[in-house]
Design a protein around this motif. Structure first.
Motif, mmCIF file in Angstrom:
data_model
loop_
_atom_site.group_PDB
_atom_site.id
_atom_site.type_symbol
_atom_site.label_atom_id
_atom_site.label_comp_id
_atom_site.label_asym_id
_atom_site.label_seq_id
_atom_site.Cartn_x
_atom_site.Cartn_y
_atom_site.Cartn_z
ATOM 1 N N ARG A 109 29.470 31.893 39.737
ATOM 2 C CA ARG A 109 28.421 31.596 38.767
ATOM 3 C C ARG A 109 29.034 31.594 37.370
ATOM 4 O O ARG A 109 29.990 32.319 37.108
ATOM 5 N N ASP A 110 28.481 30.739 36.497
ATOM 6 C CA ASP A 110 28.924 30.787 35.110
ATOM 7 C C ASP A 110 28.149 31.886 34.399
ATOM 8 O O ASP A 110 26.958 32.079 34.637
ATOM 9 N N ALA A 111 28.834 32.624 33.515
ATOM 10 C CA ALA A 111 28.235 33.811 32.900
ATOM 11 C C ALA A 111 27.719 33.451 31.515
ATOM 12 O O ALA A 111 28.392 33.688 30.523
ATOM 13 N N THR A 112 26.518 32.857 31.449
ATOM 14 C CA THR A 112 25.963 32.417 30.169
ATOM 15 C C THR A 112 25.072 33.530 29.587
ATOM 16 O O THR A 112 25.542 34.638 29.376
ATOM 17 N N ARG A 113 23.793 33.208 29.326
ATOM 18 C CA ARG A 113 22.866 34.228 28.803
ATOM 19 C C ARG A 113 22.899 35.473 29.676
ATOM 20 O O ARG A 113 22.793 35.375 30.889
ATOM 21 N N GLY A 114 23.026 36.638 29.054
ATOM 22 C CA GLY A 114 23.049 37.862 29.850
ATOM 23 C C GLY A 114 24.463 38.284 30.219
ATOM 24 O O GLY A 114 24.682 39.418 30.637
ATOM 25 N N GLY A 115 25.415 37.345 30.086
ATOM 26 C CA GLY A 115 26.826 37.685 30.250
ATOM 27 C C GLY A 115 27.241 38.035 31.674
ATOM 28 O O GLY A 115 26.487 37.864 32.636
ATOM 29 N N VAL A 116 28.489 38.529 31.771
ATOM 30 C CA VAL A 116 29.082 38.868 33.070
ATOM 31 C C VAL A 116 28.289 39.978 33.746
ATOM 32 O O VAL A 116 28.116 39.983 34.972
ATOM 33 N N ALA A 117 27.748 40.915 32.954
ATOM 34 C CA ALA A 117 27.010 42.041 33.537
ATOM 35 C C ALA A 117 25.814 41.542 34.347
ATOM 36 O O ALA A 117 25.543 42.036 35.448
ATOM 37 N N THR A 118 25.107 40.569 33.809
ATOM 38 C CA THR A 118 23.905 40.064 34.485
ATOM 39 C C THR A 118 24.268 39.350 35.779
ATOM 40 O O THR A 118 23.632 39.554 36.819
ATOM 41 N N VAL A 119 25.314 38.534 35.729
ATOM 42 C CA VAL A 119 25.760 37.828 36.939
ATOM 43 C C VAL A 119 26.160 38.826 38.024
ATOM 44 O O VAL A 119 25.749 38.701 39.188
ATOM 45 N N LEU A 120 26.927 39.845 37.644
ATOM 46 C CA LEU A 120 27.398 40.809 38.649
ATOM 47 C C LEU A 120 26.242 41.604 39.241
ATOM 48 O O LEU A 120 26.231 41.910 40.438
ATOM 49 N N ASN A 121 25.262 41.945 38.409
ATOM 50 C CA ASN A 121 24.082 42.635 38.940
ATOM 51 C C ASN A 121 23.344 41.769 39.955
ATOM 52 O O ASN A 121 22.862 42.270 40.978
ATOM 53 N N GLU A 122 23.247 40.461 39.667
ATOM 54 C CA GLU A 122 22.574 39.570 40.613
ATOM 55 C C GLU A 122 23.356 39.477 41.930
ATOM 56 O O GLU A 122 22.769 39.513 43.010
ATOM 57 N N PHE A 123 24.667 39.398 41.822
ATOM 58 C CA PHE A 123 25.494 39.383 43.044
ATOM 59 C C PHE A 123 25.289 40.686 43.831
ATOM 60 O O PHE A 123 25.105 40.672 45.053
ATOM 61 N N ALA A 124 25.361 41.824 43.124
ATOM 62 C CA ALA A 124 25.280 43.128 43.801
ATOM 63 C C ALA A 124 23.938 43.286 44.507
ATOM 64 O O ALA A 124 23.879 43.742 45.655
ATOM 65 N N GLN A 125 22.854 42.880 43.812
ATOM 66 C CA GLN A 125 21.519 43.022 44.419
ATOM 67 C C GLN A 125 21.326 42.048 45.572
ATOM 68 O O GLN A 125 20.852 42.422 46.643
ATOM 69 N N SER A 126 21.694 40.781 45.345
ATOM 70 C CA SER A 126 21.447 39.778 46.381
ATOM 71 C C SER A 126 22.277 40.042 47.630
ATOM 72 O O SER A 126 21.849 39.742 48.742
#
Lengths: 360, 360
Positions: free
Chosen positions: B239-256
């Motif tokens: 995923r590209d880490a736009t709004r919300g940055g890398v932290a948001t992307v990683l949280n989505e990966f971890a939860q999903s």
């Protein structure tokens, strides 16, 4: 993708927004945005592809190919003012408009995206109402809103709400519709009264002293168009007459096909209220926007068949022939000429200036 | 459609806009709008499908099928403030962002739409500059901007210029990328320094006392991603880490994926200027927006191969492993935990409030 999405819906209860109005955090990419999207859009648009909240919707090309052999792709932003008006709102407009842009090229509309730009302070309840309108029209048109985007800008940096919808559909095998296809002898048909949307917006803005009872004609036309194409796959030109009205569409047909289009003013279907409003304000209904009206150019021998199919459909009951196509050998073509009710002739030019801003 | 369009280009010289600024007539659907579209967009985007000025772009499904078997569809509106910033502008952003949203699902980006909402009074020359930026990035990414829409709103009803781009692409046969695919043992990789775009926007807004020399990382990532997928078609998450940055992307990966992601703070690639700016302002670079950075979760045995492919690409030279994936049997998963440079641990949560409005 769909299976995984369904699991996701079951796995976690949808989040609700407790704020009454949208704030900048709802556009930040973080948890507040996710809650807004789940509450307003995922719950309204109700389909597993959107609910997966991936950044893209993905479909098998094989499923698309069942509808035809060509992909159609179209985009429109909606900035209508006011957001709610008699006969519709920005949501009904955003789905109908993009569905219609797909349908007029002979495509079966399938999937829509929905991208909103929201002004900080906009009511969450109104946003839910708009989303519900979008979904109502989407169901009517048989399309799914499968991907989206949410941006929030500071107070004063946008006017309440703008919506972009972009659509994909698949063009039927048997059609070849283009503004270049009008031929001498063809007949020009519309599916009903002209100018209702433009007049309804004027009334809603209270720019009219009249308390006229006019509703926007905003609706999806893909069902009507499918019936027309079933009756005559050889329809030559087809377009919805939105901004710029019927006059602008006919000028584009006349120029692109290098023909002259002759209109008969007495044949134009117009509501008395719209006619009255236009006379008082010096507006020409041929330039007023429609959001549920199309102009078709069809071979003369198919005209009766197409008209019959239209009149059998709820949004084509008032369909009428309004003109014919010819090609002048001696003089220039590319013009739209109208025989007036007084027996004279006038050229119906393209709209040059601005008649009504933010009509759609 | 293409043939007819080419004829059309030859047949008539493109219209030019003589006004220095955009006015409401440019959004009316009439001749002024047509002139603006031909001058600014058709001439910049330079392709026969757009030049035909039909309301839809149409493509053979057979041509799409040459790229894979699934259609990908994504939308984004861009409201960045300011419009021009070090390293890019709203145009480079609008094309890169949508290209990247297609590429991260393994799709080859093919076609984009471009819908603009313009504030009355906006400079026609600046609009031409933005369109030129869009075309420059479109050429770099190998996509064509094939359909569009132009709306103009009254002064004060939008902030200068908003752009929506919606994209279609075709997903490669051999990939299956999803936020749900992270597995214990996988490795987390980024393609370079974090937070450059967010920091560049801060500097451009002069919200920083610093005169830091920071450029946005805004760029299309589809070339890099194609190289990564060639090296390892089994990339699990991307995923590209736009709004919300890398932290948001990683949280989505971890939860999903129901896993725990462990980051190593010392391994995060950060520019000194960005680090400095974040320390002064109390911002966390993990939440700062990027516009040319991706996060990939790859099987451990493929990590070296993927890293090598990335480092051989111009926008992957500073690629780095920043963490690993595990699944806790005893405790809850779905979290991102960082080993700090001081030897401690902290949870990297999803962004809750708003860090920077109108970053993209």
């Amino acid at each position: 993708m769909n299976d995984r999405a369904s699991t996701s819906i079951k796995a976690s209860a949808p989040h609700r927004v407790r704020d009454a109005t949208v704030n900048l955090a709802h556009g930040s990419g973080g948890r507040a945005m996710r809650d807004l999207i789940e509450d307003v859009f995922v719950s309204s648009f109700d389909n597993p592809t959107l609910a997966a909240l991936e950044d893209q919707a993905v479909f098998a090309l094989a499923d698309l190919a069942a509808h035809g052999d060509r992909l159609a792709f179209t985009t429109d932003s909606y900035v209508v003012d006011p957001l709610f008006f008699p006969g519709g709102d920005i949501g009904t407009l955003a789905v109908s408009g993009t569905v219609n842009d797909l349908a007029v090229c002979g495509a079966t509309p399938l999937y829509l995206s929905c991208a909103v730009v929201i002004e900080e302070g906009f009511s969450v309840d109104l946003l839910r109402r708009v989303a519900a309108s979008m979904q109502r029209v989407a169901l009517e048109a048989g399309v799914a809103i499968v991907t989206g985007d949410t941006k929030v800008v500071e107070r004063g940096c946008a006017d309440k709400l703008f919506i972009n919808t972009t659509g994909v559909g698949v063009v039927r095998h048997d059609v070849s519709i283009s503004a270049r296809n009008a031929r001498p002898g063809d007949v020009v048909i519309v599916n009903g009264c002209l100018g209702d949307h433009g007049a309804a917006i004027l009334v809603a803005r209270q720019q009219l002293a009249l308390e006229a009872d006019i509703e926007s004609d905003c609706c999806p036309l893909n069902g009507l168009i499918a019936a027309m194409l079933d009756a005559c796959p050889q329809i030559h030109c087809l377009r919805d007459a939105t901004r710029g009205g019927v006059a602008t569409v006919l000028n584009e047909f006349a120029q692109s096909s290098n023909v002259t289009i002759r209109l008969d003013e007495a044949a134009l279907p117009l509501r008395e209220q719209v006619k009255g409003a236009c006379e008082i304000l010096g507006l020409d209904p041929l330039y007023l926007a429609n959001e549920g009206k199309l102009v078709a150019v069809v071979p003369a021998d198919a005209a009766e068949r197409v008209l019959a199919a239209m009149r059998a459909h709820p949004v084509g009951r008032e369909a009428a022939v309004i003109g014919t196509v010819e090609r002048n050998e001696a003089e220039a073509n590319g013009l739209v000429v109208m025989r007036t009710v007084f027996g004279g002739q006038r050229i119906v030019d393209m709209l040059v200036g601005e008649q009504l801003p933010r009509i759609c």
